[in-house]
Design a protein around this motif. Structure first.
Motif, PDB file in Angstrom:
ATOM      1  N   SER A  18       0.866  -1.179   0.000  1.00 16.50           N
ATOM      2  CA  SER A  18       0.000   0.000   0.000  1.00 16.50           C
ATOM      3  C   SER A  18       0.900   1.226   0.000  1.00 16.50           C
ATOM      4  O   SER A  18       2.066   1.145   0.416  1.00 16.50           O
ATOM      5  CB  SER A  18      -0.958  -0.002   1.200  1.00 16.50           C
ATOM      6  N   SER A  19       0.370   2.360  -0.481  1.00 19.79           N
ATOM      7  CA  SER A  19       1.184   3.562  -0.714  1.00 19.79           C
ATOM      8  C   SER A  19       2.447   3.204  -1.495  1.00 19.79           C
ATOM      9  O   SER A  19       3.516   3.770  -1.252  1.00 19.79           O
ATOM     10  CB  SER A  19       1.560   4.253   0.603  1.00 19.79           C
ATOM     11  N   GLN A  20       2.333   2.230  -2.380  1.00 22.36           N
ATOM     12  CA  GLN A  20       3.451   1.733  -3.206  1.00 22.36           C
ATOM     13  C   GLN A  20       4.622   1.238  -2.365  1.00 22.36           C
ATOM     14  O   GLN A  20       5.776   1.308  -2.788  1.00 22.36           O
ATOM     15  CB  GLN A  20       3.902   2.805  -4.205  1.00 22.36           C
ATOM     16  N   ARG A  21       4.329   0.774  -1.171  1.00 25.43           N
ATOM     17  CA  ARG A  21       5.380   0.212  -0.324  1.00 25.43           C
ATOM     18  C   ARG A  21       4.931  -1.174   0.166  1.00 25.43           C
ATOM     19  O   ARG A  21       3.762  -1.375   0.510  1.00 25.43           O
ATOM     20  CB  ARG A  21       5.652   1.110   0.890  1.00 25.43           C
ATOM     21  N   VAL A  22       5.864  -2.110   0.204  1.00 25.64           N
ATOM     22  CA  VAL A  22       5.540  -3.485   0.603  1.00 25.64           C
ATOM     23  C   VAL A  22       5.095  -3.515   2.059  1.00 25.64           C
ATOM     24  O   VAL A  22       5.784  -2.995   2.944  1.00 25.64           O
ATOM     25  CB  VAL A  22       6.772  -4.410   0.422  1.00 25.64           C
ATOM     26  N   THR A  23       3.927  -4.103   2.293  1.00 28.13           N
ATOM     27  CA  THR A  23       3.466  -4.291   3.668  1.00 28.13           C
ATOM     28  C   THR A  23       3.733  -5.735   4.132  1.00 28.13           C
ATOM     29  O   THR A  23       3.911  -5.984   5.308  1.00 28.13           O
ATOM     30  CB  THR A  23       1.965  -3.994   3.780  1.00 28.13           C
ATOM     31  N   ASN A  24       3.720  -6.662   3.172  1.00 26.12           N
ATOM     32  CA  ASN A  24       4.067  -8.043   3.514  1.00 26.12           C
ATOM     33  C   ASN A  24       4.596  -8.740   2.275  1.00 26.12           C
ATOM     34  O   ASN A  24       4.054  -8.570   1.179  1.00 26.12           O
ATOM     35  CB  ASN A  24       2.849  -8.800   4.062  1.00 26.12           C
ATOM     36  N   TYR A  25       5.662  -9.481   2.445  1.00 29.20           N
ATOM     37  CA  TYR A  25       6.225 -10.260   1.333  1.00 29.20           C
ATOM     38  C   TYR A  25       6.603 -11.618   1.889  1.00 29.20           C
ATOM     39  O   TYR A  25       7.339 -11.701   2.869  1.00 29.20           O
ATOM     40  CB  TYR A  25       7.470  -9.552   0.774  1.00 29.20           C
ATOM     41  N   GLN A  26       6.069 -12.668   1.316  1.00 28.82           N
ATOM     42  CA  GLN A  26       6.395 -14.014   1.791  1.00 28.82           C
ATOM     43  C   GLN A  26       6.885 -14.859   0.625  1.00 28.82           C
ATOM     44  O   GLN A  26       6.312 -14.832  -0.467  1.00 28.82           O
ATOM     45  CB  GLN A  26       5.166 -14.686   2.438  1.00 28.82           C
ATOM     46  N   ILE A  27       7.952 -15.595   0.883  1.00 23.91           N
ATOM     47  CA  ILE A  27       8.594 -16.438  -0.129  1.00 23.91           C
ATOM     48  C   ILE A  27       8.571 -17.874   0.396  1.00 23.91           C
ATOM     49  O   ILE A  27       8.983 -18.116   1.528  1.00 23.91           O
ATOM     50  CB  ILE A  27      10.060 -16.007  -0.326  1.00 23.91           C
ATOM     51  N   VAL A  28       8.072 -18.781  -0.407  1.00 27.91           N
ATOM     52  CA  VAL A  28       8.132 -20.196  -0.015  1.00 27.91           C
ATOM     53  C   VAL A  28       8.946 -20.910  -1.085  1.00 27.91           C
ATOM     54  O   VAL A  28       8.500 -21.055  -2.233  1.00 27.91           O
ATOM     55  CB  VAL A  28       6.724 -20.820   0.121  1.00 27.91           C
ATOM     56  N   THR A  29      10.156 -21.319  -0.721  1.00 23.17           N
ATOM     57  CA  THR A  29      11.081 -21.896  -1.716  1.00 23.17           C
ATOM     58  C   THR A  29      10.912 -23.408  -1.811  1.00 23.17           C
ATOM     59  O   THR A  29      10.415 -24.059  -0.888  1.00 23.17           O
ATOM     60  CB  THR A  29      12.550 -21.599  -1.346  1.00 23.17           C
ATOM     61  N   PRO A  30      11.412 -23.975  -2.918  1.00 26.33           N
ATOM     62  CA  PRO A  30      11.339 -25.431  -3.063  1.00 26.33           C
ATOM     63  C   PRO A  30      12.059 -26.178  -1.942  1.00 26.33           C
ATOM     64  O   PRO A  30      11.566 -27.210  -1.462  1.00 26.33           O
ATOM     65  CB  PRO A  30      12.034 -25.697  -4.401  1.00 26.33           C
ATOM     66  N   THR A  31      13.218 -25.665  -1.547  1.00 25.57           N
ATOM     67  CA  THR A  31      13.952 -26.407  -0.516  1.00 25.57           C
ATOM     68  C   THR A  31      13.219 -26.365   0.819  1.00 25.57           C
ATOM     69  O   THR A  31      13.364 -27.275   1.636  1.00 25.57           O
ATOM     70  CB  THR A  31      15.409 -25.895  -0.424  1.00 25.57           C
ATOM     71  N   CYS A  32      12.402 -25.339   1.039  1.00 26.63           N
ATOM     72  CA  CYS A  32      11.570 -25.357   2.250  1.00 26.63           C
ATOM     73  C   CYS A  32      10.616 -26.548   2.212  1.00 26.63           C
ATOM     74  O   CYS A  32      10.400 -27.211   3.229  1.00 26.63           O
ATOM     75  CB  CYS A  32      10.776 -24.064   2.380  1.00 26.63           C
ATOM     76  N   TRP A  33      10.038 -26.812   1.038  1.00 21.85           N
ATOM     77  CA  TRP A  33       9.166 -27.984   0.924  1.00 21.85           C
ATOM     78  C   TRP A  33       9.964 -29.266   1.196  1.00 21.85           C
ATOM     79  O   TRP A  33       9.537 -30.124   1.968  1.00 21.85           O
ATOM     80  CB  TRP A  33       8.568 -28.091  -0.489  1.00 21.85           C
ATOM     81  N   ASN A  34      11.124 -29.407   0.530  1.00 22.66           N
ATOM     82  CA  ASN A  34      11.843 -30.689   0.569  1.00 22.66           C
ATOM     83  C   ASN A  34      12.599 -30.931   1.872  1.00 22.66           C
ATOM     84  O   ASN A  34      12.684 -32.061   2.333  1.00 22.66           O
ATOM     85  CB  ASN A  34      12.852 -30.757  -0.590  1.00 22.66           C
ATOM     86  N   VAL A  35      13.146 -29.881   2.437  1.00 27.89           N
ATOM     87  CA  VAL A  35      14.092 -30.066   3.555  1.00 27.89           C
ATOM     88  C   VAL A  35      13.508 -29.516   4.859  1.00 27.89           C
ATOM     89  O   VAL A  35      14.204 -29.280   5.836  1.00 27.89           O
ATOM     90  CB  VAL A  35      15.452 -29.411   3.169  1.00 27.89           C
ATOM     91  N   SER A  36      12.220 -29.308   4.884  1.00 26.98           N
ATOM     92  CA  SER A  36      11.600 -28.717   6.068  1.00 26.98           C
ATOM     93  C   SER A  36      11.778 -29.606   7.293  1.00 26.98           C
ATOM     94  O   SER A  36      11.902 -30.827   7.182  1.00 26.98           O
ATOM     95  CB  SER A  36      10.103 -28.495   5.826  1.00 26.98           C
TER      96      SER A  36
END
Ligand code: NFE
Ligand code: MG
Length: 478
Positions: A392-410
């Motif tokens: 909002s206001s052209q600024r990131v309020t939340n950014y979440q990244i879920v990578t493949p290695t998170c799936w495999n090596v969690s």
């Protein structure tokens, strides 16, 4: 008394990974923990920035799969105002991303995994190493190590090929909301083709025959390291403007294929060094707040789950979903699927480069709305990759990244279920507990990347890091 085997760090992978297994009196693994020893603070870095910065910042997560982060990020931004680039721009994005796949898969087979099966030269950096269960003849070993050296040069060429439309690699410059900033010309198209022909010839000849040799000598690894048995893909590489993709999206569970419903994804943090409210959330409302030393936690990776269950992602999942390789799920199936995918992609790239137009546009000038939410899904070389952005206001309020290695090596999730790699380690019998080569072979088959970060720490050496909440080391977890 149970014997514990710990490998820390596991080498020949990206990032910092520890694995710890417990074996019974027959040397069979009966319990496993995998630990990502490095805090990745990227989601926090992005808060408060222009969303377009994320395309460049998230690429710095990793030098192996940066293009896929750029693609996921740009797709998330474009999704927030439902923009689709021209098909000519998509072709260039495909060529940039697939170029990165070729160099990455070749790197994995020759430089990360091969030394589990072939003896390297008897000098640094190839020694010291395990000296057990090498099955190639001297002539075969020497030929495959020659290709290891050749693959270094081929990888460089795959990088140079990618840079033709990317500006540079790793960490590409030309992917922006609206399309691609590098214009295709007759000259750069023919340059890309020349590189592709050479890289493709190496894949079709050396890589395929070396892979088949390893698979035939180590065929017992078709029944080792199965893991969760569940496969998941988001799909990637648009083939046309209507949404058909080269790699299909879907779910494979208990022998049944179904469509993926991304609302069923949640990240759990019960066994991860994040606050309790960083877990049990869909990534669109996710939170990644570090809490080192949390009781019961043993990894910086969260545990993504689909419908509350652990899934494996990666080339094997993609080839299954395409029904182009369905022999099984194991160490050797992962290698075979990755090799066959490399061959398939190189073939497809010829058609993409031949379809690029020098006259049609690859860029549409765009502004950014004041606020929005978006999701960008793609397939990185190691599997399903998702970026979720809110601003909002052209600024990131939340950014979440879920990578493949998170799936495999969690690590374990809130229900105590192990991640795919942990499950794959359980059940294998180790010949020599002082040289547990079987564990390395299982780990490397997933091609883990535990990621790059600015905050490096080793909980057992008491290195101070930002965000650390000072509590006793989690040694007791195991
Ligand atoms: Ni660092 Fe990556 C890939 C992504 S791994 S290599 O492929 O995203 O999780
Ligand atoms: Mg994350």
């Amino acid at each position: 008394m149970a014997t514990i085997i710990k490998i820390d760090p596991v080498t020949r992978l990206e990032g910092h990974l520890k694995i710890e297994v417990e074996v019974d009196s027959t040397n069979k693994v009966i319990n496993a923990h995998s630990t990502g020893n490095m805090f990745r603070g990227f989601e926090k870095i992005l808060t408060g920035r222009d969303p377009r910065d994320a395309i460049h910042i998230t690429q710095r997560i990793c030098g192996l799969c940066p293009v896929s982060h750029a693609i996921a990020s740009v797709k998330a931004i474009e999704d927030s105002f439902k923009f689709k680039p021209t098909f000519n721009a998509i072709l260039l994005r495909n060529l940039i991303q697939s170029g990165n796949y070729l160099s990455d898969h070749i790197l994995h087979f020759y430089h990360l995994a091969l030394l589990d099966y072939a003896k390297g030269p008897t000098q640094s950096p190839w020694t010291p190493g395990y000296n057990i269960d090498f099955r190639l003849s001297d002539a075969e070993n020497s030929a495959i190590i020659n290709n290891y050296i050749k693959a270094l040069d081929i990888r460089r060429k795959a990088h140079e090929m990618t840079a033709v439309f990317a500006g540079k690699i790793p960490h590409v410059m030309s992917i922006v909301p609206g399309g691609v900033t590098q214009k295709p010309t007759a000259e750069n198209i023919s340059k890309y083709k020349a590189y592709l022909n050479e890289v493709k010839a190496f894949i079709d000849n050396e890589y395929m025959s070396d892979l088949n040799l390893i698979a035939s000598k180590y065929s017992d690894y078709y029944s080792i390291g199965k893991g969760s048995g569940n496969l998941l893909t988001y799909g990637a590489f648009d083939l046309d403007a209507t949404g058909n993709t080269l790699f299909k999206s879907g779910i494979y569970k208990n022998g049944t294929y179904s469509a993926i419903d991304i609302t069923k994804i949640k990240e759990y943090a019960g066994c991860s060094w994040y606050t309790t409210d960083s877990g049990d959330k869909h990534p669109s409302i996710g939170k990644t707040e570090p809490y080192y030393g949390k009781a019961g936690a043993y990894s910086w990776l969260k545990a993504p789950r689909y419908n509350a269950e652990a899934y494996e992602v990666g080339p094997l999942a993609r080839m299954f979903m395409n029904k182009e390789y369905t022999r099984g799920i194991s160490v050797m199936d992962r290698h075979m699927a990755r090799g066959l995918e490399t061959k398939k992609l190189a073939q497809q790239m010829i058609s993409w480069i031949n379809s690029v137009s020098t006259t049609q546009s690859v860029y549409t000038q765009l502004g950014l709305p004041t606020s929005g939410i978006g999701v960008g899904l793609t397939e990185a070389p190691r599997g399903a990759l998702g970026h979720w952005v809110g601003f909002s206001s052209q600024r990131v309020t939340n950014y979440q990244i879920v990578t493949p290695t998170c799936w495999n090596v969690s690590p374990r999730d809130d229900f105590g279920q192990m991640g795919a790699l942990e499950q794959a380690l359980v059940g294998v019998t180790i010949q020599d507990i002082n040289q547990p080569i079987e564990l390395l072979r299982i780990v490397h088959s997933f091609d883990p990347c535990t990621g790059c970060s600015i905050h490096v720490m080793d909980p057992e050496k008491n290195v101070k890091a930002k965000f650390v909440v000072s509590t006793p080391s989690p040694k007791g977890v195991f």
